[in-house]
Design a protein around this motif. Structure first.
Motif, short mmCIF file in Angstrom:
data_model
loop_
_atom_site.label_atom_id
_atom_site.label_comp_id
_atom_site.label_asym_id
_atom_site.label_seq_id
_atom_site.Cartn_x
_atom_site.Cartn_y
_atom_site.Cartn_z
N ALA A 21 0.74 -1.26 -0.19
CA ALA A 21 0.03 0.20 0.04
C ALA A 21 0.91 1.34 -0.09
O ALA A 21 0.24 2.47 -0.04
N ILE A 22 2.02 1.31 -0.03
CA ILE A 22 2.98 2.13 0.14
C ILE A 22 2.90 3.01 -1.35
O ILE A 22 3.00 2.39 -2.35
N ASN A 23 2.58 4.56 -1.15
CA ASN A 23 2.55 5.58 -2.07
C ASN A 23 1.08 5.12 -2.81
O ASN A 23 0.87 5.72 -3.94
N LYS A 24 0.27 4.78 -2.09
CA LYS A 24 -1.21 4.65 -2.60
C LYS A 24 -2.04 5.66 -1.83
O LYS A 24 -1.70 5.84 -0.49
N LYS A 25 -3.25 6.23 -2.45
CA LYS A 25 -3.93 6.80 -1.75
C LYS A 25 -5.34 6.23 -1.47
O LYS A 25 -5.63 5.28 -2.26
N GLY A 26 -5.90 6.84 -0.19
CA GLY A 26 -7.03 6.43 0.20
C GLY A 26 -7.75 7.36 1.15
O GLY A 26 -7.08 8.82 1.31
N TYR A 27 -8.76 7.00 1.92
CA TYR A 27 -9.41 7.99 2.82
C TYR A 27 -9.56 7.32 4.15
O TYR A 27 -9.59 6.36 4.38
N ILE A 28 -9.43 8.62 5.30
CA ILE A 28 -9.55 8.14 6.57
C ILE A 28 -10.83 7.45 6.72
O ILE A 28 -11.97 8.25 6.83
N ALA A 29 -11.34 6.18 7.26
CA ALA A 29 -12.40 5.59 7.48
C ALA A 29 -12.91 5.47 8.85
O ALA A 29 -13.98 5.26 9.13
N GLY A 30 -11.84 5.61 9.71
CA GLY A 30 -11.97 5.35 11.12
C GLY A 30 -10.75 5.85 11.74
O GLY A 30 -9.81 5.65 11.33
N ASP A 31 -10.75 5.99 13.25
CA ASP A 31 -9.66 6.00 14.01
C ASP A 31 -9.97 5.59 15.35
O ASP A 31 -10.90 5.17 15.71
N ALA A 32 -8.81 5.37 16.19
CA ALA A 32 -8.99 5.13 17.55
C ALA A 32 -7.62 5.45 18.19
O ALA A 32 -6.61 5.52 17.48
N VAL A 56 -7.38 3.14 6.82
CA VAL A 56 -7.32 3.84 5.65
C VAL A 56 -7.73 2.81 4.44
O VAL A 56 -7.41 1.82 4.43
N PHE A 57 -9.04 3.56 3.93
CA PHE A 57 -9.45 2.51 2.73
C PHE A 57 -8.65 3.08 1.46
O PHE A 57 -8.80 4.48 1.08
N ILE A 58 -8.22 2.02 0.86
CA ILE A 58 -7.10 2.54 -0.28
C ILE A 58 -8.02 2.34 -1.39
O ILE A 58 -8.74 1.33 -1.73
N PHE A 59 -8.36 3.35 -2.44
CA PHE A 59 -8.74 3.34 -3.75
C PHE A 59 -8.60 2.31 -4.59
O PHE A 59 -9.52 1.44 -5.19
N GLU A 82 -9.40 -1.51 -2.77
CA GLU A 82 -10.24 -1.53 -1.93
C GLU A 82 -10.15 -2.25 -0.56
O GLU A 82 -10.90 -2.84 0.00
N ILE A 83 -9.04 -2.22 -0.10
CA ILE A 83 -8.61 -2.63 1.27
C ILE A 83 -8.24 -1.79 2.30
O ILE A 83 -7.98 -0.59 1.94
N VAL A 84 -8.96 -1.93 3.66
CA VAL A 84 -8.58 -1.14 4.58
C VAL A 84 -7.61 -1.61 5.36
O VAL A 84 -7.17 -2.86 5.86
N TYR A 85 -6.73 -0.41 5.52
CA TYR A 85 -5.21 -0.72 6.31
C TYR A 85 -5.45 -0.03 7.45
O TYR A 85 -5.98 0.88 7.73
#
Length: 75
Positions: free
Chosen positions: A24-35, A47-50, A53-56
């Motif tokens: 996933a390095i150098n890939k973009k996504g959005y913040i889907a949650g936090d803790a 982070v949901f990667i566009f 479509e995996i959440v990391y």
């Protein structure tokens, strides 16, 4: 401790020693949650990667903001 990133903020995964994040390095996504991790004193982000479509799960040190925000109708 104040969060560095907000929900739906678009970020790029920029580095990590975690082998699970290697793809996933150098890939973009959005913040889907936090803790907040009380043991480390750091925020952890989902982070949901566009591209794949995996959440990391990422430390904030692994992320860089693009200054943009995800809108559901854009994806």
């Amino acid at each position: 401790m104040k969060k560095k990133f907000e929900y739906n903020e678009i970020v790029e995964i920029v580095n990590s020693s975690n082998p699970k994040l290697k793809e996933a390095i150098n890939k973009k996504g959005y913040i889907a949650g936090d803790a907040f991790d009380e043991n480390t004193g750091k925020w952890i982000y989902a982070v949901f990667i566009f591209d794949n479509e995996i959440v990391y799960s990422c430390d904030e040190d692994n992320l860089k903001s693009t200054g943009e925000y995800f809108q559901e109708d854009e994806y």
